[in-house]
Design an enzyme around this catalytic site. Sequence first.
Site, PDB file in Angstrom:
ATOM      1  CB  SER A  19      49.445  40.046  48.796  1.00 47.44           C
ATOM      2  OG  SER A  19      49.181  40.569  50.090  1.00 47.44           O
ATOM      3  CE1 TYR A  76      44.426  41.494  47.192  1.00 48.86           C
ATOM      4  CE2 TYR A  76      45.419  40.900  49.290  1.00 48.86           C
ATOM      5  CZ  TYR A  76      45.481  41.570  48.089  1.00 48.86           C
ATOM      6  OH  TYR A  76      46.599  42.300  47.770  1.00 48.86           O
TER       7      TYR A  76
HETATM    8  P1  NAP Z   1      45.434  50.379  43.659  1.00 48.39           P
HETATM    9  O1  NAP Z   1      46.164  51.574  44.164  1.00 48.39           O
HETATM   10  O2  NAP Z   1      44.016  50.153  44.041  1.00 48.39           O
HETATM   11  O3  NAP Z   1      45.562  50.349  42.057  1.00 48.39           O
HETATM   12  C1  NAP Z   1      44.978  49.299  41.367  1.00 48.39           C
HETATM   13  C2  NAP Z   1      45.396  49.393  39.913  1.00 48.39           C
HETATM   14  O4  NAP Z   1      44.912  48.244  39.217  1.00 48.39           O
HETATM   15  C3  NAP Z   1      44.808  50.600  39.206  1.00 48.39           C
HETATM   16  O5  NAP Z   1      45.779  51.055  38.271  1.00 48.39           O
HETATM   17  C4  NAP Z   1      43.585  50.025  38.499  1.00 48.39           C
HETATM   18  O6  NAP Z   1      43.224  50.739  37.329  1.00 48.39           O
HETATM   19  C5  NAP Z   1      44.134  48.657  38.119  1.00 48.39           C
HETATM   20  N1  NAP Z   1      43.144  47.622  37.849  1.00 48.39           N
HETATM   21  C6  NAP Z   1      42.296  47.011  38.710  1.00 48.39           C
HETATM   22  N2  NAP Z   1      41.553  46.097  38.065  1.00 48.39           N
HETATM   23  C7  NAP Z   1      41.932  46.133  36.772  1.00 48.39           C
HETATM   24  C8  NAP Z   1      41.530  45.442  35.606  1.00 48.39           C
HETATM   25  N3  NAP Z   1      40.575  44.486  35.645  1.00 48.39           N
HETATM   26  N4  NAP Z   1      42.123  45.745  34.434  1.00 48.39           N
HETATM   27  C9  NAP Z   1      43.114  46.675  34.371  1.00 48.39           C
HETATM   28  N5  NAP Z   1      43.531  47.368  35.446  1.00 48.39           N
HETATM   29  C10 NAP Z   1      42.942  47.110  36.628  1.00 48.39           C
HETATM   30  O7  NAP Z   1      46.204  49.026  44.084  1.00 48.39           O
HETATM   31  P2  NAP Z   1      47.674  48.750  44.666  1.00 48.39           P
HETATM   32  O8  NAP Z   1      47.591  48.776  46.131  1.00 48.39           O
HETATM   33  O9  NAP Z   1      48.686  49.546  43.944  1.00 48.39           O
HETATM   34  O10 NAP Z   1      47.797  47.207  44.254  1.00 48.39           O
HETATM   35  C11 NAP Z   1      48.567  46.753  43.167  1.00 48.39           C
HETATM   36  C12 NAP Z   1      48.855  45.291  43.393  1.00 48.39           C
HETATM   37  O11 NAP Z   1      49.563  45.148  44.630  1.00 48.39           O
HETATM   38  C13 NAP Z   1      47.599  44.416  43.516  1.00 48.39           C
HETATM   39  O12 NAP Z   1      47.815  43.191  42.869  1.00 48.39           O
HETATM   40  C14 NAP Z   1      47.465  44.226  45.022  1.00 48.39           C
HETATM   41  O13 NAP Z   1      46.780  43.060  45.335  1.00 48.39           O
HETATM   42  C15 NAP Z   1      48.924  44.166  45.416  1.00 48.39           C
HETATM   43  N6  NAP Z   1      49.172  44.439  46.838  1.00 48.39           N
HETATM   44  C16 NAP Z   1      48.888  45.653  47.385  1.00 48.39           C
HETATM   45  C17 NAP Z   1      49.143  45.864  48.739  1.00 48.39           C
HETATM   46  C18 NAP Z   1      48.858  47.161  49.431  1.00 48.39           C
HETATM   47  O14 NAP Z   1      48.936  47.225  50.667  1.00 48.39           O
HETATM   48  N7  NAP Z   1      48.556  48.228  48.696  1.00 48.39           N
HETATM   49  C19 NAP Z   1      49.679  44.832  49.515  1.00 48.39           C
HETATM   50  C20 NAP Z   1      49.944  43.611  48.907  1.00 48.39           C
HETATM   51  C21 NAP Z   1      49.700  43.422  47.577  1.00 48.39           C
HETATM   52  P3  NAP Z   1      42.269  52.098  37.404  1.00 48.39           P
HETATM   53  O15 NAP Z   1      43.166  53.179  37.976  1.00 48.39           O
HETATM   54  O16 NAP Z   1      41.883  52.354  36.003  1.00 48.39           O
HETATM   55  O17 NAP Z   1      41.141  51.761  38.321  1.00 48.39           O
END
Ligand code: NAP
Length: 247
Positions: free
Chosen positions: A142, A156
């Site tokens: 991130s 985080y």
């Molecule tokens: P999201 O929409 O909340 O989706 C999270 C995903 O992770 C879901 O598929 C969830 O599964 C899965 N997950 C969470 N904990 C888990 C576990 N213990 N075991 C297996 N699966 C798990 O998140 P996102 O925004 O796409 O984020 C994805 C990555 O990008 C993360 O590492 C986040 O830190 C990073 N990121 C995001 C942003 C942003 O602005 N969105 C910015 C920087 C970095 P379920 O559907 O089954 O709950």
Amino acid sequence: MKVVLITGGSRGIGAAAAKKLAQQGYAVAINYKSNHQAAEQVQNDILSAGGKAALFQADVSDEQQVVELFQTVHTHFGPVTHLVNNAGVLTRQMRVEEMTAERINWMLTQNVTPYFICAREAIKHMRQSNTRQQCAIVNVSSAASYLGGANEYVDYAASKGAIDSFTKGLSLELAAEGIRVNGVRPGCIYTDIHADGGEPNRVDRVSDLLPLKRGGTSVEVANAIAWLLSDEASYATGTFIDLAGGL
Ligand code: NAP
């Protein structure tokens, strides 16, 4: 066959990466924790477009479940040749002075340890693959790792700082074998994760503060993940693509 395992492939960035990589001919192992319906939708989208995908439920913060996950994917598709370490969490915004050890440790066990354990299991698969020179890992970090997450989620941000160090170190451990390890550092991307932080509309709130004046999309991050996994990135290892609208 190129087999990619995406942790957290049911929603957000992981779901977009699953669809993009399926279009590129990978067999896609979609891991998710609990949202079966969302995972099934991603799988259906891929299958109806003529791609290959299967669902693998596992909590990647549980070491034994990760070991079993990789065994099950191996049985279904063969060895994993590409890994997207993506599953991650955010929790309620607060300042450091309010944080408990319980919260900080939880953050690290959700966002850091699973990336190590999934990579460990993936490396075993990659060494069995007859295309080891094309194997690659992308860690979803991130922009918070270098911005710091002040007043919202320094825990985080620090967990993602650990992922940057992990990416660099692992890339050096595996470079001589030709297995590449890189990272992407998204900024503010429209996904569900911001609701978990207690502010579902966070991206809209901050978009005017971003140099590009808008939040990013999961597809924009997925495009970078796909490039880093591909042979077009064959001389890139231990490096990062920042997808943070100019931050
Ligand atoms: P999201 O929409 O909340 O989706 C999270 C995903 O992770 C879901 O598929 C969830 O599964 C899965 N997950 C969470 N904990 C888990 C576990 N213990 N075991 C297996 N699966 C798990 O998140 P996102 O925004 O796409 O984020 C994805 C990555 O990008 C993360 O590492 C986040 O830190 C990073 N990121 C995001 C942003 C942003 O602005 N969105 C910015 C920087 C970095 P379920 O559907 O089954 O709950």
